[in-house]
Design a protein around this motif. Structure first.
Motif, mmCIF file in Angstrom:
data_model
loop_
_atom_site.group_PDB
_atom_site.id
_atom_site.type_symbol
_atom_site.label_atom_id
_atom_site.label_comp_id
_atom_site.label_asym_id
_atom_site.label_seq_id
_atom_site.Cartn_x
_atom_site.Cartn_y
_atom_site.Cartn_z
ATOM 1 N N ASN A 224 20.772 -27.925 -22.621
ATOM 2 C CA ASN A 224 21.641 -27.084 -23.448
ATOM 3 C C ASN A 224 22.894 -27.841 -23.851
ATOM 4 N N ASN A 225 23.544 -27.350 -24.901
ATOM 5 C CA ASN A 225 24.827 -27.891 -25.329
ATOM 6 C C ASN A 225 25.922 -27.270 -24.474
ATOM 7 N N GLY B 11 29.131 -25.716 -23.034
ATOM 8 C CA GLY B 11 30.238 -24.981 -23.628
ATOM 9 C C GLY B 11 29.875 -24.142 -24.830
ATOM 10 N N LYS B 12 28.592 -24.137 -25.224
ATOM 11 C CA LYS B 12 28.182 -23.345 -26.395
ATOM 12 C C LYS B 12 27.235 -22.241 -25.957
ATOM 13 N N ASN B 13 27.686 -21.008 -26.071
ATOM 14 C CA ASN B 13 26.847 -19.846 -25.786
ATOM 15 C C ASN B 13 26.393 -19.204 -27.086
ATOM 16 N N LEU B 14 25.158 -18.785 -27.113
ATOM 17 C CA LEU B 14 24.589 -18.196 -28.324
ATOM 18 C C LEU B 14 24.957 -16.722 -28.449
ATOM 19 N N SER B 15 24.948 -16.248 -29.685
ATOM 20 C CA SER B 15 25.184 -14.836 -29.970
ATOM 21 C C SER B 15 24.019 -14.289 -30.777
ATOM 22 N N ASP C 43 24.207 -15.238 -34.492
ATOM 23 C CA ASP C 43 24.107 -16.630 -34.939
ATOM 24 C C ASP C 43 22.861 -16.845 -35.784
ATOM 25 N N ALA D 30 19.027 -20.347 -35.219
ATOM 26 C CA ALA D 30 19.941 -20.929 -34.230
ATOM 27 C C ALA D 30 19.351 -20.831 -32.826
ATOM 28 N N ALA E 135 18.094 -23.967 -30.254
ATOM 29 C CA ALA E 135 18.419 -24.067 -28.828
ATOM 30 C C ALA E 135 17.155 -24.185 -27.990
ATOM 31 N N ILE F 224 28.376 -13.637 -25.210
ATOM 32 C CA ILE F 224 29.365 -13.389 -26.261
ATOM 33 C C ILE F 224 29.288 -11.951 -26.766
#
Length: 204
Positions: free
Chosen positions: A58-59, A61-65, A68, A112, A116, A154
């Motif tokens: 995973n990236n 610090g990036k959480n999906l919404s 997105d 998106a 991921a 999020i």
């Protein structure tokens, strides 16, 4: 074995090597469980056999919404891939958190979310031989580790609790799960993680 054979019709197939997508690799002291063949078969089925590997699933610090990206016209591939990834978590706890995260968008998946998912696929394609090591131990001591991602989601700000439990140095239980309640502080979320971990230890 001989006693059972006197009562039931049995056939000795020798050492277990492959069962329900899981391979057993025997070592001098212990064995390793992995799902490398299952991973290869899955990647071939979705035509992703030539994926370039990546160092993490995973990236950071990036959480999906849920908002997105653009909705997928045909979400079947996304849903079937998530199902296969969930099965791979039987031997790969290091992707459990991310698989739990992307599983939350099955109802309304977007491009998106699919990107991921492809990153997780890239990670396991390069680490398909990773697995669980089990070794003999004279100790039955139970030890555990827990962590929490406070307000990780999020969309609803609910936390994710994760833990892993060892018996005699061998990993036997793990979980990464979004909770039903919103924690009001990081301290409260840590206590929730400890409560879930303690419950699992007591059960074991």
């Amino acid at each position: 074995m001989a006693t059972l054979d006197n009562m039931f019709a049995l056939k000795d197939l020798g050492k277990l090597n492959y069962f329900l997508g899981t391979q057993v690799q025997y070592l001098e002291h212990g064995f390793i469980l992995n799902q490398s063949k299952y991973v290869d078969d899955m990647l071939q089925r979705i035509c992703f056999s030539d994926l370039k590997s990546t160092a993490s699933p995973n990236n950071l610090g990036k959480n999906l919404s849920i908002n997105d990206g653009v909705p997928l016209t045909d979400p079947f591939l996304y849903r079937s891939t998530i199902g296969a990834l969930q099965y791979i978590t039987n031997t790969r706890l290091n992707i459990t958190y991310m698989v739990n995260h992307i599983s939350q968008f099955l109802k309304a998946s977007t491009d998106a979310h699919w990107q991921a998912t492809k990153r997780v696929l890239r990670y396991i394609s390069g680490t398909k031989n990773y697995g669980l090591l089990f070794q003999p131990s004279h100790s039955l001591e139970v030890s555990a580790y827990s962590d929490v991602d406070w307000a990780a989601n999020i969309d609803d700000r609910k936390l994710v609790v994760a833990y892993c439990v060892f018996v005699g140095g061998n990993l036997v239980s793990w979980s990464s799960k979004k909770q039903t309640a919103v924690a009001r502080s990081s301290t409260e979320s840590e206590y929730r993680a400890l409560a879930h971990t303690t419950s699992e230890i007591i059960w074991l």
